[in-house]
Design a protein around this motif. Sequence first.
Motif, PDB file in Angstrom:
ATOM      1  N   GLU A 140      -3.267 -12.290   3.487  1.00 30.57           N
ATOM      2  CA  GLU A 140      -3.312 -12.378   2.034  1.00 30.57           C
ATOM      3  C   GLU A 140      -4.722 -12.024   1.352  1.00 30.57           C
ATOM      4  O   GLU A 140      -5.501 -12.623   2.015  1.00 30.57           O
ATOM      5  CB  GLU A 140      -2.664 -13.663   1.316  1.00 30.57           C
ATOM      6  CG  GLU A 140      -2.679 -13.242  -0.198  1.00 30.57           C
ATOM      7  CD  GLU A 140      -2.347 -14.775  -0.730  1.00 30.57           C
ATOM      8  OE1 GLU A 140      -1.450 -15.634   0.132  1.00 30.57           O
ATOM      9  OE2 GLU A 140      -2.473 -15.032  -1.958  1.00 30.57           O
ATOM     10  N   VAL A 141      -4.953 -11.158   0.518  1.00 29.93           N
ATOM     11  CA  VAL A 141      -6.190 -10.943   0.028  1.00 29.93           C
ATOM     12  C   VAL A 141      -6.583 -12.067  -1.088  1.00 29.93           C
ATOM     13  O   VAL A 141      -5.893 -12.452  -1.986  1.00 29.93           O
ATOM     14  CB  VAL A 141      -6.369  -9.430  -0.596  1.00 29.93           C
ATOM     15  CG1 VAL A 141      -7.747  -9.482  -1.441  1.00 29.93           C
ATOM     16  CG2 VAL A 141      -6.150  -8.283   0.259  1.00 29.93           C
ATOM     17  N   ALA A 160      -7.064  -9.082  -5.220  1.00 28.24           N
ATOM     18  CA  ALA A 160      -6.751 -10.619  -4.832  1.00 28.24           C
ATOM     19  C   ALA A 160      -5.144 -10.759  -5.112  1.00 28.24           C
ATOM     20  O   ALA A 160      -4.484 -10.357  -6.182  1.00 28.24           O
ATOM     21  CB  ALA A 160      -7.442 -11.510  -5.670  1.00 28.24           C
ATOM     22  N   GLY A 161      -4.468 -11.487  -4.286  1.00 29.25           N
ATOM     23  CA  GLY A 161      -3.145 -11.930  -4.071  1.00 29.25           C
ATOM     24  C   GLY A 161      -2.288 -10.886  -3.510  1.00 29.25           C
ATOM     25  O   GLY A 161      -1.109 -11.245  -3.266  1.00 29.25           O
ATOM     26  N   ASP A 162      -2.785  -9.775  -3.030  1.00 35.30           N
ATOM     27  CA  ASP A 162      -1.751  -8.715  -2.318  1.00 35.30           C
ATOM     28  C   ASP A 162      -1.769  -9.508  -0.924  1.00 35.30           C
ATOM     29  O   ASP A 162      -2.550  -9.997  -0.371  1.00 35.30           O
ATOM     30  CB  ASP A 162      -2.516  -7.296  -2.166  1.00 35.30           C
ATOM     31  CG  ASP A 162      -2.485  -6.567  -3.496  1.00 35.30           C
ATOM     32  OD1 ASP A 162      -1.759  -6.699  -4.249  1.00 35.30           O
ATOM     33  OD2 ASP A 162      -3.083  -5.677  -3.687  1.00 35.30           O
ATOM     34  N   LYS A 163      -0.397  -9.344  -0.427  1.00 39.62           N
ATOM     35  CA  LYS A 163      -0.031  -9.667   1.085  1.00 39.62           C
ATOM     36  C   LYS A 163      -0.279  -8.033   1.870  1.00 39.62           C
ATOM     37  O   LYS A 163       0.294  -7.010   1.352  1.00 39.62           O
ATOM     38  CB  LYS A 163       1.512  -9.868   1.025  1.00 39.62           C
ATOM     39  CG  LYS A 163       1.825 -10.987   0.170  1.00 39.62           C
ATOM     40  CD  LYS A 163       1.693 -12.316   1.070  1.00 39.62           C
ATOM     41  CE  LYS A 163       2.624 -13.461   0.069  1.00 39.62           C
ATOM     42  NZ  LYS A 163       1.431 -14.316  -0.478  1.00 39.62           N
ATOM     43  N   VAL A 164      -0.936  -8.218   2.825  1.00 43.01           N
ATOM     44  CA  VAL A 164      -1.523  -7.014   3.286  1.00 43.01           C
ATOM     45  C   VAL A 164      -1.166  -7.124   5.021  1.00 43.01           C
ATOM     46  O   VAL A 164      -0.846  -8.127   5.329  1.00 43.01           O
ATOM     47  CB  VAL A 164      -2.990  -6.750   3.196  1.00 43.01           C
ATOM     48  CG1 VAL A 164      -3.412  -6.325   1.845  1.00 43.01           C
ATOM     49  CG2 VAL A 164      -3.858  -7.984   3.618  1.00 43.01           C
ATOM     50  N   ILE A 165      -1.175  -5.916   5.546  1.00 38.52           N
ATOM     51  CA  ILE A 165      -1.379  -5.890   7.019  1.00 38.52           C
ATOM     52  C   ILE A 165      -2.791  -5.164   7.346  1.00 38.52           C
ATOM     53  O   ILE A 165      -2.927  -4.207   6.862  1.00 38.52           O
ATOM     54  CB  ILE A 165       0.004  -5.047   7.411  1.00 38.52           C
ATOM     55  CG1 ILE A 165       1.165  -5.734   7.047  1.00 38.52           C
ATOM     56  CG2 ILE A 165      -0.125  -5.042   8.891  1.00 38.52           C
ATOM     57  CD1 ILE A 165       2.426  -5.024   7.636  1.00 38.52           C
ATOM     58  N   PHE A 166      -3.513  -5.715   8.220  1.00 37.70           N
ATOM     59  CA  PHE A 166      -4.652  -5.196   8.574  1.00 37.70           C
ATOM     60  C   PHE A 166      -4.872  -4.980   9.817  1.00 37.70           C
ATOM     61  O   PHE A 166      -4.194  -5.767  10.807  1.00 37.70           O
ATOM     62  CB  PHE A 166      -5.800  -5.834   7.738  1.00 37.70           C
ATOM     63  CG  PHE A 166      -5.981  -7.188   8.212  1.00 37.70           C
ATOM     64  CD1 PHE A 166      -5.441  -8.262   7.897  1.00 37.70           C
ATOM     65  CD2 PHE A 166      -7.073  -7.661   9.066  1.00 37.70           C
ATOM     66  CE1 PHE A 166      -5.500  -9.648   8.346  1.00 37.70           C
ATOM     67  CE2 PHE A 166      -7.284  -8.973   9.536  1.00 37.70           C
ATOM     68  CZ  PHE A 166      -6.720  -9.864   8.992  1.00 37.70           C
ATOM     69  N   LEU A 225      -6.100  -1.468   6.561  1.00 38.82           N
ATOM     70  CA  LEU A 225      -5.862  -2.441   5.420  1.00 38.82           C
ATOM     71  C   LEU A 225      -4.750  -1.557   4.575  1.00 38.82           C
ATOM     72  O   LEU A 225      -5.065  -0.641   3.945  1.00 38.82           O
ATOM     73  CB  LEU A 225      -7.066  -2.749   4.625  1.00 38.82           C
ATOM     74  CG  LEU A 225      -6.812  -3.893   3.645  1.00 38.82           C
ATOM     75  CD1 LEU A 225      -6.412  -5.220   4.135  1.00 38.82           C
ATOM     76  CD2 LEU A 225      -8.039  -3.998   2.814  1.00 38.82           C
ATOM     77  N   LYS A 226      -3.416  -2.321   4.697  1.00 37.32           N
ATOM     78  CA  LYS A 226      -2.467  -1.749   3.584  1.00 37.32           C
ATOM     79  C   LYS A 226      -1.770  -2.914   3.216  1.00 37.32           C
ATOM     80  O   LYS A 226      -1.618  -4.059   3.755  1.00 37.32           O
ATOM     81  CB  LYS A 226      -1.376  -0.846   4.579  1.00 37.32           C
ATOM     82  CG  LYS A 226      -2.052   0.527   4.932  1.00 37.32           C
ATOM     83  CD  LYS A 226      -1.227   1.223   5.981  1.00 37.32           C
ATOM     84  CE  LYS A 226      -1.753   2.582   6.143  1.00 37.32           C
ATOM     85  NZ  LYS A 226      -1.638   2.719   7.493  1.00 37.32           N
ATOM     86  N   VAL A 227      -1.417  -2.721   1.882  1.00 41.14           N
ATOM     87  CA  VAL A 227      -0.481  -3.537   1.089  1.00 41.14           C
ATOM     88  C   VAL A 227       0.943  -3.644   1.852  1.00 41.14           C
ATOM     89  O   VAL A 227       1.348  -2.562   2.434  1.00 41.14           O
ATOM     90  CB  VAL A 227      -0.251  -3.261  -0.035  1.00 41.14           C
ATOM     91  CG1 VAL A 227       0.633  -4.044  -1.115  1.00 41.14           C
ATOM     92  CG2 VAL A 227      -1.446  -3.074  -0.880  1.00 41.14           C
ATOM     93  N   GLN A 228       1.319  -4.957   2.206  1.00 40.81           N
ATOM     94  CA  GLN A 228       2.790  -4.816   2.799  1.00 40.81           C
ATOM     95  C   GLN A 228       3.701  -4.087   2.140  1.00 40.81           C
ATOM     96  O   GLN A 228       3.821  -4.655   0.836  1.00 40.81           O
ATOM     97  CB  GLN A 228       3.154  -6.455   2.967  1.00 40.81           C
ATOM     98  CG  GLN A 228       2.424  -7.045   4.301  1.00 40.81           C
ATOM     99  CD  GLN A 228       2.823  -8.413   4.463  1.00 40.81           C
ATOM    100  OE1 GLN A 228       3.866  -9.019   4.184  1.00 40.81           O
ATOM    101  NE2 GLN A 228       1.855  -9.371   4.766  1.00 40.81           N
ATOM    102  N   PRO A 229       4.660  -3.279   2.908  1.00 42.01           N
ATOM    103  CA  PRO A 229       5.645  -2.830   1.959  1.00 42.01           C
ATOM    104  C   PRO A 229       6.863  -3.883   1.635  1.00 42.01           C
ATOM    105  O   PRO A 229       6.838  -4.942   2.062  1.00 42.01           O
ATOM    106  CB  PRO A 229       6.180  -1.978   3.105  1.00 42.01           C
ATOM    107  CG  PRO A 229       5.796  -2.068   4.415  1.00 42.01           C
ATOM    108  CD  PRO A 229       4.630  -3.278   4.273  1.00 42.01           C
TER     109      PRO A 229
END
Length: 107
Positions: free
Chosen positions: A40-41, A83-89, A103-107
């Motif tokens: 999470e960012v 900030a607050g984004d759930k990501v996969i990195f 770094l990508k926002v989780q689908p």
Amino acid sequence: MLTPISPILRRALALTSLACTAFITLGTAVSAHAEPVKGEVIKVMASQQKLTLRHEAIPSLDMPPMTMNYRVAKPELLSSVKAGDKVIFEAEDRQGNFIVTQLKVQP
Ligand SMILES: [Cu+2]
């Protein structure tokens, strides 16, 4: 009782883990250093090309779940997250500097 050997053992285990990752990924054409990690960012520091991530364990980097700062490989990686984004990195250890390469926002 703690002995001075434990940090050395930890490092050896980390190196073993990296070697295993490289070996396994040879057959699958995936990057030898990185594995997708969920996080999470917490904060984006665009002017420093850094961000703070709270992330799950990263076995290939010998990291337990934690919150820490990462530098990004390319400034564009920060343009699509906040900030607050759930990501996969994916991150790499480059001589002790941890760099986010994907770094990508989780689908
Ligand atoms: Cu970490």
